[in-house]
Design a protein around this motif. Structure first.
Motif, mmCIF file in Angstrom:
data_model
loop_
_atom_site.group_PDB
_atom_site.id
_atom_site.type_symbol
_atom_site.label_atom_id
_atom_site.label_comp_id
_atom_site.label_asym_id
_atom_site.label_seq_id
_atom_site.Cartn_x
_atom_site.Cartn_y
_atom_site.Cartn_z
ATOM 1 N N ILE A 64 -15.050 -22.744 -1.489
ATOM 2 C CA ILE A 64 -14.734 -21.489 -0.815
ATOM 3 C C ILE A 64 -13.706 -20.700 -1.608
ATOM 4 C CG2 ILE A 64 -13.717 -20.503 1.281
ATOM 5 C CD1 ILE A 64 -14.959 -22.919 2.790
ATOM 6 N N ILE A 65 -13.959 -19.402 -1.727
ATOM 7 C CA ILE A 65 -13.033 -18.479 -2.385
ATOM 8 C C ILE A 65 -12.489 -17.525 -1.326
ATOM 9 C CG2 ILE A 65 -12.745 -16.695 -4.141
ATOM 10 C CD1 ILE A 65 -15.142 -17.915 -5.614
ATOM 11 N N ASN A 66 -11.191 -17.503 -1.151
ATOM 12 C CA ASN A 66 -10.571 -16.612 -0.178
ATOM 13 C C ASN A 66 -10.540 -15.179 -0.703
ATOM 14 O OD1 ASN A 66 -8.717 -15.537 1.895
ATOM 15 N ND2 ASN A 66 -7.217 -15.615 0.236
ATOM 16 N N SER A 67 -10.963 -14.228 0.155
ATOM 17 C CA SER A 67 -10.887 -12.820 -0.230
ATOM 18 C C SER A 67 -10.038 -12.015 0.747
ATOM 19 C CB SER A 67 -12.296 -12.207 -0.310
ATOM 20 O OG SER A 67 -12.948 -12.241 0.954
ATOM 21 N N ASP A 68 -9.108 -12.689 1.419
ATOM 22 C CA ASP A 68 -8.133 -11.999 2.258
ATOM 23 C C ASP A 68 -6.919 -11.666 1.391
ATOM 24 O OD1 ASP A 68 -5.671 -11.831 3.986
ATOM 25 O OD2 ASP A 68 -7.177 -11.975 5.568
ATOM 26 N N LYS A 69 -6.610 -10.383 1.273
ATOM 27 C CA LYS A 69 -5.597 -9.952 0.309
ATOM 28 C C LYS A 69 -4.179 -10.399 0.678
ATOM 29 C CE LYS A 69 -6.598 -5.640 0.624
ATOM 30 N NZ LYS A 69 -6.619 -4.169 0.414
ATOM 31 N N ILE A 70 -3.951 -10.824 1.912
ATOM 32 C CA ILE A 70 -2.637 -11.329 2.301
ATOM 33 C C ILE A 70 -2.585 -12.850 2.212
ATOM 34 C CG2 ILE A 70 -0.911 -11.420 4.131
ATOM 35 C CD1 ILE A 70 -1.168 -8.711 2.830
ATOM 36 N N GLN A 71 -3.692 -13.519 2.555
ATOM 37 C CA GLN A 71 -3.710 -14.980 2.481
ATOM 38 C C GLN A 71 -3.678 -15.493 1.044
ATOM 39 O OE1 GLN A 71 -6.991 -16.496 4.779
ATOM 40 N NE2 GLN A 71 -6.075 -15.892 6.726
ATOM 41 N N ILE A 72 -3.890 -14.628 0.084
ATOM 42 C CA ILE A 72 -3.787 -15.012 -1.323
ATOM 43 C C ILE A 72 -2.368 -15.445 -1.669
ATOM 44 C CG2 ILE A 72 -3.654 -13.932 -3.623
ATOM 45 C CD1 ILE A 72 -6.356 -12.621 -2.986
ATOM 46 N N TYR A 73 -1.382 -14.877 -0.984
ATOM 47 C CA TYR A 73 0.020 -15.149 -1.304
ATOM 48 C C TYR A 73 0.513 -16.446 -0.672
ATOM 49 C CZ TYR A 73 0.020 -10.191 -2.592
ATOM 50 O OH TYR A 73 -0.272 -8.978 -3.156
ATOM 51 N N ILE B 295 -17.581 -16.827 -0.547
ATOM 52 C CA ILE B 295 -16.416 -15.948 -0.568
ATOM 53 C C ILE B 295 -16.185 -15.450 0.850
ATOM 54 C CG2 ILE B 295 -15.372 -13.895 -1.576
ATOM 55 C CD1 ILE B 295 -17.255 -14.153 -3.921
ATOM 56 N N VAL B 296 -14.989 -15.688 1.389
ATOM 57 C CA VAL B 296 -14.741 -15.373 2.792
ATOM 58 C C VAL B 296 -13.393 -14.676 2.960
ATOM 59 C CG1 VAL B 296 -13.832 -17.710 3.152
ATOM 60 C CG2 VAL B 296 -14.519 -16.341 5.123
ATOM 61 N N GLY B 297 -13.403 -13.608 3.749
ATOM 62 C CA GLY B 297 -12.159 -12.903 4.033
ATOM 63 C C GLY B 297 -12.416 -11.521 4.601
ATOM 64 N N GLY B 298 -11.367 -10.911 5.110
ATOM 65 C CA GLY B 298 -11.507 -9.606 5.740
ATOM 66 C C GLY B 298 -11.230 -8.424 4.844
ATOM 67 N N SER B 299 -10.852 -8.674 3.595
ATOM 68 C CA SER B 299 -10.519 -7.561 2.695
ATOM 69 C C SER B 299 -11.786 -7.083 2.001
ATOM 70 C CB SER B 299 -9.460 -8.004 1.678
ATOM 71 O OG SER B 299 -8.275 -8.398 2.347
ATOM 72 N N ASN B 300 -12.512 -6.204 2.674
ATOM 73 C CA ASN B 300 -13.792 -5.741 2.155
ATOM 74 C C ASN B 300 -13.653 -4.899 0.898
ATOM 75 O OD1 ASN B 300 -15.320 -6.908 4.372
ATOM 76 N ND2 ASN B 300 -14.402 -5.322 5.638
ATOM 77 N N SER B 301 -12.482 -4.319 0.692
ATOM 78 C CA SER B 301 -12.252 -3.576 -0.547
ATOM 79 C C SER B 301 -12.276 -4.518 -1.746
ATOM 80 C CB SER B 301 -10.919 -2.832 -0.492
ATOM 81 O OG SER B 301 -9.841 -3.738 -0.285
ATOM 82 N N TYR B 302 -11.816 -5.759 -1.545
ATOM 83 C CA TYR B 302 -11.896 -6.754 -2.610
ATOM 84 C C TYR B 302 -13.354 -7.103 -2.896
ATOM 85 C CZ TYR B 302 -6.914 -8.013 -3.044
ATOM 86 O OH TYR B 302 -5.576 -8.014 -3.322
ATOM 87 N N LEU B 303 -14.140 -7.300 -1.833
ATOM 88 C CA LEU B 303 -15.550 -7.640 -2.018
ATOM 89 C C LEU B 303 -16.291 -6.502 -2.718
ATOM 90 C CD1 LEU B 303 -16.411 -9.322 1.396
ATOM 91 C CD2 LEU B 303 -15.768 -10.422 -0.763
ATOM 92 N N GLU B 304 -15.991 -5.274 -2.333
ATOM 93 C CA GLU B 304 -16.642 -4.134 -2.967
ATOM 94 C C GLU B 304 -16.269 -4.048 -4.442
ATOM 95 O OE1 GLU B 304 -17.241 0.670 -2.290
ATOM 96 O OE2 GLU B 304 -15.451 -0.332 -1.511
ATOM 97 N N ALA B 305 -14.992 -4.273 -4.750
ATOM 98 C CA ALA B 305 -14.547 -4.231 -6.146
ATOM 99 C C ALA B 305 -15.238 -5.307 -6.969
ATOM 100 C CB ALA B 305 -13.027 -4.410 -6.206
ATOM 101 N N LEU B 306 -15.508 -6.455 -6.359
ATOM 102 C CA LEU B 306 -16.177 -7.541 -7.063
ATOM 103 C C LEU B 306 -17.655 -7.245 -7.279
ATOM 104 C CD1 LEU B 306 -16.278 -10.505 -8.133
ATOM 105 C CD2 LEU B 306 -16.774 -11.193 -5.761
#
Length: 327
Positions: free
Chosen positions: A62-71, A128-139
């Protein structure tokens, strides 16, 4: 039940030595696209739970794509999945980065692509799981078309009706408070810090700024009112975030034409205990596994039970799932 990837993964083509391309011989393994699953949804809808369920069906990482949980840090405030909840499944980009340094969408695209390559090299499925859809779109929709040229992807959207989700968000904030959120936030308070960078963007940090500024100078009644104000702001800002996340998903689906499979988890949130678990399995986990099985293996057996435009309430047995996933 776990489906063996060695038994059911797509059979790779043998090396081809007689197909010329730009004066060079072509290796079919170099052009075969790997598969990636994206799990999307507003905050609090159960994305992490679904990713774990899928990893129990398909050997995955699993790859986290929540921009806050990354920290690193603020595990309660950011609602990070615990080690126990991870159930031994490898997680990438989860609590791995300095909380004081901004992590951008470009950073995510670069590091997540590297993680995908590492996962697929082990013949595991990247989720890839998370709520930061801007990250998913950028990817996915990067400027040089790198992702789409190398990977196929399947999108699952865990959705919950807005009234039900709002009630759950309020309950979750109260639960955070009751499990020690204020003490977790305290080390991150700094009157001179910028709340627009790093982990201090997390909902909860700026909302409790006034409380931490005044707590040493006010009486208990005033402290209580400041806490209530901060919690109320957290609930409202989390709700605004959920609405923003949903708007982005609709935009990706309806404007950018991503093929996104919606799963309505609303009934789960209206039940409790074992009944909620069974409902989740019936209307979210197993239908999602069927969608992924069909996506990965193009099984004719799953064509009659998967409908990406419906709410996917069809009961699916483990034998159905095994049939759909068998090559």
């Amino acid at each position: 039940m776990t489906i063996s990837m060695s038994m059911c993964r797509l059979i790779r083509q043998p090396l081809i030595s007689n197909v010329p391309y730009s004066g060079q011989k072509l290796n079919m393994r170099q052009i075969q696209k790997e598969n990636v699953v994206l799990v999307m949804g507003a905050t609090g809808t159960g994305k992490s739970k679904l990713s774990i369920d899928l990893a129990n069906y398909f050997p995955s990482e699993i790859i986290n794509s929540d921009k806050i949980q990354i920290y690193e840090g603020l595990d309660i405030v950011t609602n990070k999945i615990s080690k126990e909840e991870q159930k031994g499944i490898p997680h990438h980009l989860l609590a791995t980065h300095n909380p004081n340094i901004e992590f951008t969408s470009n950073d995510f695209r670069e590091i997540s692509t590297s993680a995908i390559d590492s996962i697929t090299s082990r013949e595991h499925l990247p989720i890839i799981v998370g709520g930061s859809n801007s990250y998913l779109e950028a990817l996915v929709d990067d400027d040089d078309y790198n992702f789409r040229s190398r990977f196929n992807f399947c999108c699952l959207w865990v959705d919950v009706s807005l009234p039900t989700l709002r009630s759950y968000i309020d309950q979750r904030v109260d639960q955070m408070f009751n499990t020690g959120m204020v003490n977790e936030l305290r080390p991150f308070y700094n009157p001179n810090r910028d709340y627009s960078k790093g982990i201090r963007k997390a909902i909860g940090v700026p909302e409790f700024d006034e409380y931490f500024r005044k707590e040493s100078f006010v009486d208990d009644e005033t402290k209580k009112k400041l806490v209530e104000k901060a919690l109320s702001e957290m609930k409202m800002n989390t709700w605004k975030l959920a609405r923003k996340q949903l708007a982005k998903i609709h935009w990706l689906k309806n404007v950018k034409r991503w093929n996104i499979h919606r799963l309505d988890a609303t009934p789960v949130f209206k039940k409790h205990g074992n009944e909620a678990d069974e409902t989740w399995k019936k209307i979210v986990a197993e239908p999602s596994a069927m969608i992924v099985a069909q996506y990965l293996y193009n099984s004719r057996n799953s064509s009659n039970v998967v409908n990406s435009s419906s709410n996917l309430r069809v009961p699916i047995s483990q034998s159905d799932l095994m049939a759909a996933a068998t090559c």
